[in-house]
Motif scaffolding. Sequence first.
Motif, PDB file in Angstrom:
ATOM      1  N   THR A   1      10.529  67.527  14.067  1.00  0.00           N
ATOM      2  CA  THR A   1      11.450  68.323  14.882  1.00  0.00           C
ATOM      3  C   THR A   1      12.490  68.971  13.981  1.00  0.00           C
ATOM      4  O   THR A   1      13.186  68.276  13.234  1.00  0.00           O
ATOM      5  CB  THR A   1      12.187  67.422  15.915  1.00  0.00           C
TER       6      THR A   1
ATOM      7  N   GLU B   1      10.243  69.047  24.181  1.00  0.00           N
ATOM      8  CA  GLU B   1      10.741  70.015  23.204  1.00  0.00           C
ATOM      9  C   GLU B   1      11.028  71.366  23.858  1.00  0.00           C
ATOM     10  O   GLU B   1      12.034  72.005  23.551  1.00  0.00           O
ATOM     11  CB  GLU B   1       9.724  70.184  22.069  1.00  0.00           C
TER      12      GLU B   1
ATOM     13  N   GLN C   1      18.533  69.920  17.138  1.00  0.00           N
ATOM     14  CA  GLN C   1      17.538  69.837  18.217  1.00  0.00           C
ATOM     15  C   GLN C   1      17.208  68.380  18.538  1.00  0.00           C
ATOM     16  O   GLN C   1      17.030  68.001  19.693  1.00  0.00           O
ATOM     17  CB  GLN C   1      16.259  70.596  17.838  1.00  0.00           C
TER      18      GLN C   1
ATOM     19  N   GLU D   1      19.900  66.965  20.646  1.00  0.00           N
ATOM     20  CA  GLU D   1      19.808  67.455  22.023  1.00  0.00           C
ATOM     21  C   GLU D   1      18.760  66.637  22.794  1.00  0.00           C
ATOM     22  O   GLU D   1      18.985  66.223  23.934  1.00  0.00           O
ATOM     23  CB  GLU D   1      19.424  68.945  22.033  1.00  0.00           C
TER      24      GLU D   1
END
Length: 247
Positions: free
Chosen positions: A28, A231, A33, A36
């Motif tokens: 990732t 995602e 991200q 999050e």
Amino acid sequence: MDRQVLHIISQARQKNKKLLAVLIDPDTPGDEQLLEIIEHVNMSGADLIFVGGSLLTHDSLDQCLKVIKSNTKAPVILFPGSVMQISPQADAILFLSLISGRNPELLIGNQVIAAPYIRQSGLEVLPTGYMLIDSGRPTTASYMSNSLPIPHHKSEIAACTAMAGEMLGLKLIYMDGGSGADKHVSTDMIEEVRKSVDAPIIIGGGIRNAEAAQDICRAGADVIVVGNATESNPAILKEIAEAIHNL
Ligand code: 1GP
């Protein structure tokens, strides 16, 4: 955390409580991200975090685990795509044997190589019968494992394979359509396997919404794994967690 994760999963199975595992890919991009996703894991009440991938292109597993462990209390379980994905920073590891395939390296070869490292790591070991199920198109998992997945409609093959895995002493059965699967494992197949084994059943691959998650749980899954959908839309986790926790 000795034997704690297996205990959590077994207890949930006994109480007919369904669990959501969020699969995080160590590739990732960027901590932002990742943070999050972890925030959504925490807000959603997801139960477990799986970390791993069939093919990693960055050496980022340890950093990823560090970020996850410092930002959530959810148990973190390695879902290794290879022997390179072992780290003492997680809580447990799915010790996978690819029982759907006939590749000896993934049935026992890699396990022999990994065993002393895992013993040293202190990770809780979760002996898992891993079954790849055809999901309509080749996935990274089926390609990388150099094995044939079980055909989508051959529920009896899945049932006999799971039965054999349980008889061999494996504690969990994981049926996986592969990340980004076109169609998830069929409810017919899950029902057939549910009738054949007592071990907790984990289902993953192509689960993208709450309705599918509920159908899969009703068919007999104890843990569902959601990766890709997280995602693209992390908010989906809350919907899925609520849907399966309220069953
Ligand atoms: C793949 O079971 C996992 O091994 C999750 O699949 O990424 O399609 O949710 P998705």
